[in-house]
Design an enzyme around this catalytic site. Structure first.
Site, mmCIF file in Angstrom:
data_model
loop_
_atom_site.group_PDB
_atom_site.id
_atom_site.type_symbol
_atom_site.label_atom_id
_atom_site.label_comp_id
_atom_site.label_asym_id
_atom_site.label_seq_id
_atom_site.Cartn_x
_atom_site.Cartn_y
_atom_site.Cartn_z
ATOM 1 N N HIS A 160 24.943 -18.365 0.061
ATOM 2 C CA HIS A 160 26.405 -18.348 0.137
ATOM 3 C C HIS A 160 26.874 -17.006 0.636
ATOM 4 O O HIS A 160 26.253 -15.977 0.356
ATOM 5 C CB HIS A 160 27.040 -18.668 -1.224
ATOM 6 C CG HIS A 160 26.481 -17.885 -2.369
ATOM 7 N ND1 HIS A 160 25.274 -18.195 -2.960
ATOM 8 C CD2 HIS A 160 26.942 -16.786 -3.014
ATOM 9 C CE1 HIS A 160 25.020 -17.329 -3.929
ATOM 10 N NE2 HIS A 160 26.014 -16.457 -3.978
ATOM 11 N N LEU A 161 27.962 -17.029 1.372
ATOM 12 C CA LEU A 161 28.634 -15.802 1.790
ATOM 13 C C LEU A 161 29.891 -15.648 0.950
ATOM 14 O O LEU A 161 30.735 -16.559 0.903
ATOM 15 C CB LEU A 161 29.008 -15.877 3.270
ATOM 16 C CG LEU A 161 27.882 -15.564 4.252
ATOM 17 C CD1 LEU A 161 28.234 -16.080 5.640
ATOM 18 C CD2 LEU A 161 27.638 -14.053 4.305
HETATM 19 P P1 5GP Z 1 25.828 -14.585 -6.521
HETATM 20 O O1 5GP Z 1 25.815 -13.885 -7.854
HETATM 21 O O2 5GP Z 1 24.691 -15.582 -6.416
HETATM 22 O O3 5GP Z 1 25.927 -13.685 -5.343
HETATM 23 O O4 5GP Z 1 27.185 -15.398 -6.481
HETATM 24 C C1 5GP Z 1 27.378 -16.592 -7.169
HETATM 25 C C2 5GP Z 1 28.867 -16.767 -7.326
HETATM 26 O O5 5GP Z 1 29.103 -18.101 -7.703
HETATM 27 C C3 5GP Z 1 29.492 -15.882 -8.405
HETATM 28 O O6 5GP Z 1 30.502 -15.054 -7.828
HETATM 29 C C4 5GP Z 1 30.063 -16.883 -9.411
HETATM 30 O O7 5GP Z 1 31.288 -16.478 -9.960
HETATM 31 C C5 5GP Z 1 30.190 -18.138 -8.578
HETATM 32 N N1 5GP Z 1 30.055 -19.364 -9.338
HETATM 33 C C6 5GP Z 1 29.118 -19.647 -10.280
HETATM 34 N N2 5GP Z 1 29.291 -20.885 -10.760
HETATM 35 C C7 5GP Z 1 30.355 -21.413 -10.107
HETATM 36 C C8 5GP Z 1 31.027 -22.682 -10.163
HETATM 37 O O8 5GP Z 1 30.670 -23.589 -10.918
HETATM 38 N N3 5GP Z 1 32.088 -22.852 -9.341
HETATM 39 C C9 5GP Z 1 32.522 -21.874 -8.475
HETATM 40 N N4 5GP Z 1 33.585 -22.144 -7.725
HETATM 41 N N5 5GP Z 1 31.911 -20.672 -8.394
HETATM 42 C C10 5GP Z 1 30.847 -20.443 -9.197
#
Ligand code: 5GP
Ligand code: ZN
Length: 113
Positions: free
Chosen positions: A99-100
Site C-alpha cells: 500500500h502507498l
Molecule cells: P503500515 O503500517 O503497514 O505501513 O500501514 C497500515 C495502515 O493500515 C495503518 O496506517 C493503519 O492505520 C491502516 N489500517 C489498518 N487496519 C485498517 C482497516 O481495517 N481499515 C483501514 N481503512 N485502514 C486500516
C-alpha cells in the site's frame, strides 16, 4: 489471499471509506489517520510489498505510483503531500498487502513525522 485485510477491502467484503476505484487499484481513507488527508492506495491483486509487485509486474508497479498521484490530486492536497510505502518489519509494515500512504493537509516534518 483470503485472510488478507486489504484483499477483503478490495473485494468489498470488509467496509472501508473508498475514495477511488478502477480496474486495478482501490484507495480508501486510513482508519487511524496521521494527517488531515491519509489515504491508502492498494493494487486489487495481492502483492506483499513494493519489491514483490515491482519484480512481478513493473508496468503495474508504475501505474501504482501514478494512481497515488491521481488520488493526491483528487484529494486537493495542493500545498504538498508525501507518498510512503513501509516495507518489511524494519520498515514498519503492519499490513502485508502493498500500500502507498498518501499523506497531506498539514506541514509534514522530516525525518518522517
Ligand atoms: P503500515 O503500517 O503497514 O505501513 O500501514 C497500515 C495502515 O493500515 C495503518 O496506517 C493503519 O492505520 C491502516 N489500517 C489498518 N487496519 C485498517 C482497516 O481495517 N481499515 C483501514 N481503512 N485502514 C486500516
Ligand atoms: Zn491482500
Amino acid at each position: 489471499m483470503s485472510d488478507c485485510l486489504f484483499c477483503g477491502i478490495a473485494a468489498g467484503e470488509i467496509p472501508a471509506d473508498v475514495i477511488y476505484r478502477d480496474e486495478d487499484f482501490v484507495a480508501f481513507n486510513d482508519i487511524s489517520p496521521t494527517a488531515p488527508t491519509h489515504a491508502l492506495v492498494i493494487p486489487i491483486k495481492h502483492y506483499e510489498n513494493i519489491v514483490e509487485i515491482a519484480e512481478a509486474d513493473a508496468e503495474l508497479a508504475g501505474r501504482f505510483i501514478s494512481t497515488a498521484a491521481v488520488v493526491a490530486k483528487q484529494e486537493d492536497i495542493h500545498e504538498g503531500f508525501r507518498l510512503v510505502t513501509n516495507t518489511g518489519d524494519e520498515g514498519g509494515q503492519s499490513v502485508h498487502h502493498v500500500h502507498l500512504h498518501v499523506l497531506g493537509g498539514r506541514q509534514l516534518t522530516w525525518p518522517a513525522g
